[in-house]
Motif scaffolding. Structure first.
Motif: not given
Length: 169
Positions: A153-169
């Motif tokens: 769950e923490a990994a999925a949240a971190a991935l979503a946040q990272a993708k959002d930061e690089v504009g891939l969400a």
């Protein structure tokens, strides 16, 4: 050797049509290690199949000056042994500089986050020439259990946040 020119002194069968050798070294055992803009190529001296490893799949490259050993490990999957190669090299300054530059150029984002049991890194890697979506990778600390639902769950949240930061969400 001049960067950007194909070096006809070495044969690298894994080169793609427009790839050009930018730097190379011959290992003590006769293996050829060559770098292009897009990949690291290894032509083993023992006749084994040559390999082409795109820079975004090179997890780490290390140089041990005392033993003149160049070690390369590839991105892998958790729990599986990562492919790794080691070569004793002579003159290799240009190849080592190229490897450092190309691997660094492939990293889009790298972030350490806390998860139950320790920490992990979320890493986005992309071919240095661009044109492809990033490859997303997790690296877990040795104390972390990736099968733990809280870690997932923490990994999925971190991935979503990272993708959002690089504009891939």
């Amino acid at each position: 050797m001049r960067w950007g020119r194909r070096d006809h002194a070495v044969h690298v069968p894994t080169l793609l049509p427009r790839e050009r050798i930018l730097a190379h070294a011959v290992a003590e055992d006769g293996s050829v290690i060559a770098g292009t803009r897009d990949a690291l190529h290894v032509v083993p001296a023992d006749g084994a199949d040559p390999t082409r490893v795109p820079w975004e799949l090179v997890e780490a490259a290390e140089w041990d000056a005392e033993t003149s050993t160049f070690r390369v490990s590839e991105v892998g999957e958790w729990g599986a042994e990562r492919p790794e190669s080691a070569f004793v090299l002579g003159e290799s300054r240009l190849l080592l500089e190229l490897v450092r530059e190309r691997v660094t150029a492939s990293i889009v984002l790298q972030r350490h986050v806390a998860v139950p049991g320790g920490g992990m890194r979320v890493i986005a890697r992309r071919s240095p020439h661009g044109g492809t979506d990033p490859l997303w990778v997790y690296e877990y600390d040795a104390t972390v259990d990736p099968t733990d639902p809280r870690v997932r769950e923490a990994a999925a949240a971190a991935l979503a946040q990272a993708k959002d930061e690089v504009g891939l969400a």
